[in-house]
Design a protein around this motif. Structure first.
Motif, mmCIF file in Angstrom:
data_model
loop_
_atom_site.group_PDB
_atom_site.id
_atom_site.type_symbol
_atom_site.label_atom_id
_atom_site.label_comp_id
_atom_site.label_asym_id
_atom_site.label_seq_id
_atom_site.Cartn_x
_atom_site.Cartn_y
_atom_site.Cartn_z
ATOM 1 N N UNK A 35 0.845 -1.188 0.000
ATOM 2 C CA UNK A 35 0.000 0.000 0.000
ATOM 3 C C UNK A 35 0.886 1.245 0.000
ATOM 4 N N UNK A 37 0.448 5.297 1.469
ATOM 5 C CA UNK A 37 -0.396 6.131 2.317
ATOM 6 C C UNK A 37 -0.023 7.584 2.109
ATOM 7 N N UNK A 42 -5.947 8.056 2.757
ATOM 8 C CA UNK A 42 -5.985 6.727 3.330
ATOM 9 C C UNK A 42 -4.947 5.805 2.723
ATOM 10 N N UNK A 43 -5.274 4.546 2.685
ATOM 11 C CA UNK A 43 -4.379 3.522 2.134
ATOM 12 C C UNK A 43 -4.859 3.121 0.749
ATOM 13 N N UNK A 45 -4.110 0.447 -2.426
ATOM 14 C CA UNK A 45 -3.444 -0.793 -2.752
ATOM 15 C C UNK A 45 -2.683 -0.662 -4.066
ATOM 16 N N UNK A 48 -0.697 -6.793 -5.018
ATOM 17 C CA UNK A 48 -0.814 -7.799 -3.985
ATOM 18 C C UNK A 48 -0.448 -9.170 -4.553
ATOM 19 N N UNK A 90 3.500 0.886 2.923
ATOM 20 C CA UNK A 90 3.263 -0.154 3.909
ATOM 21 C C UNK A 90 3.088 -1.495 3.221
ATOM 22 N N UNK A 99 -10.965 -11.820 2.059
ATOM 23 C CA UNK A 99 -10.675 -10.420 2.405
ATOM 24 C C UNK A 99 -11.074 -10.100 3.839
ATOM 25 N N UNK A 100 -11.735 -11.023 4.534
ATOM 26 C CA UNK A 100 -12.103 -10.815 5.923
ATOM 27 C C UNK A 100 -10.999 -11.221 6.879
ATOM 28 N N UNK A 101 -9.912 -11.746 6.335
ATOM 29 C CA UNK A 101 -8.781 -12.069 7.192
ATOM 30 C C UNK A 101 -8.108 -10.783 7.655
ATOM 31 N N UNK A 102 -7.642 -10.768 8.880
ATOM 32 C CA UNK A 102 -6.919 -9.613 9.408
ATOM 33 C C UNK A 102 -5.632 -9.407 8.624
ATOM 34 N N UNK A 103 -5.376 -8.152 8.281
ATOM 35 C CA UNK A 103 -4.110 -7.807 7.641
ATOM 36 C C UNK A 103 -3.142 -7.306 8.707
ATOM 37 N N UNK A 105 0.349 -5.381 9.393
ATOM 38 C CA UNK A 105 1.153 -4.388 8.701
ATOM 39 C C UNK A 105 2.568 -4.296 9.250
ATOM 40 N N UNK A 106 3.481 -3.940 8.353
ATOM 41 C CA UNK A 106 4.824 -3.570 8.751
ATOM 42 C C UNK A 106 4.869 -2.126 9.217
ATOM 43 N N UNK A 107 6.046 -1.653 9.642
ATOM 44 C CA UNK A 107 6.172 -0.297 10.198
ATOM 45 C C UNK A 107 6.247 0.798 9.144
#
Lengths: 114, 109
Positions: A35, A37, A42-43, A45, A48, A90, A99-103, A105-107
């Motif tokens: 992503x 930002x 916002x974010x 995409x 992927x 990110x 797509x309902x799985x939690x994403x 994120x890196x820092x």
């Protein structure tokens, strides 16, 4: 577990230069995402991957390329950097196909293109 | 139809008050609505999520209210604390996650 890590943390490029951002995850996740930002937007995409060796375009793919040669790594390349690519990037990963799985994120990598 | 509209862009709340962030969507195919929390210098992290078959979900001081007919959902933070100061993103998904623009929340001590 380190989770999702990104290198570098910060980079300054001149217009026209190239670079690769590296994302690594140690959670054995199938899906990985890149992503960008930007303030007030916002974010968004970029690209992927649904698994090793596969990639797909997201909302804003132009000017970027990606590769996923190993399941744990997802690389984002800028072939010829432009000032419009100044952003915070990110990487994220998720366990499965829904797509309902939690994403997770890196820092982030802060990129400045002059 | 793919947009998720989030408001306000920024919000200042006194400590102990209620913070409310709103999101609206158009695509009735969306079937999952998460909220992510992002602290400065960090990546977003899942805070709470809801599916459209329920109207409310509560986890501690955080509550999602969901209005399917109005195609709106909101995050309520009760007894807001300075540690809640962060940027909050709503999102909605069907085939992929669509993100709102974010709300910068500041809790004043």
């Amino acid at each position: 577990n380190a989770g999702v890590t990104q290198t570098p943390k910060f980079r300054v490029l001149k217009t026209g230069q190239s670079m690769t951002l590296l994302c690594a995850q140690d959670m054995n996740h199938e899906y990985m995402y890149w992503y960008r930002q930007d303030p007030g937007m916002g974010l968004r995409l970029i690209h992927y991957s649904v698994g090793e060796g596969t990639t797909a375009k997201g909302e804003v793919p132009d000017g970027y390329n990606v590769s996923r040669l190993k399941k744990q790594n997802f690389l984002l390349g800028l072939e010829s950097a432009a000032p419009s690519q100044t952003s915070v990037y990110f990487c994220a990963s998720s366990p499965g196909q829904s797509p309902q799985e939690t994403q997770y994120f890196g820092p982030g990598t802060r990129l400045l293109v002059l | 139809q793919q947009q998720v509209k989030q408001s306000p862009q920024s919000l200042i709340v006194q400590k102990g008050g209620i913070s409310i962030i709103n999101c609206a969507y158009e695509n009735t195919a969306f079937d999952y609505f998460p909220w992510y929390q992002q602290f400065p210098g960090k990546g977003p992290a899942l805070l709470i999520a809801i599916r459209p078959d329920v109207s409310e979900k509560k986890e501690g001081r955080f509550t999602i209210s969901f209005n399917k007919s109005a195609k709106q959902f909101s995050l309520h933070i009760m007894d807001s604390q300075p540690g809640d100061s962060a940027t909050y993103f709503c999102a909605a998904s069907y085939h992929q996650l669509i993100w709102g623009a974010g709300t910068k929340l500041i809790i004043k001590p």
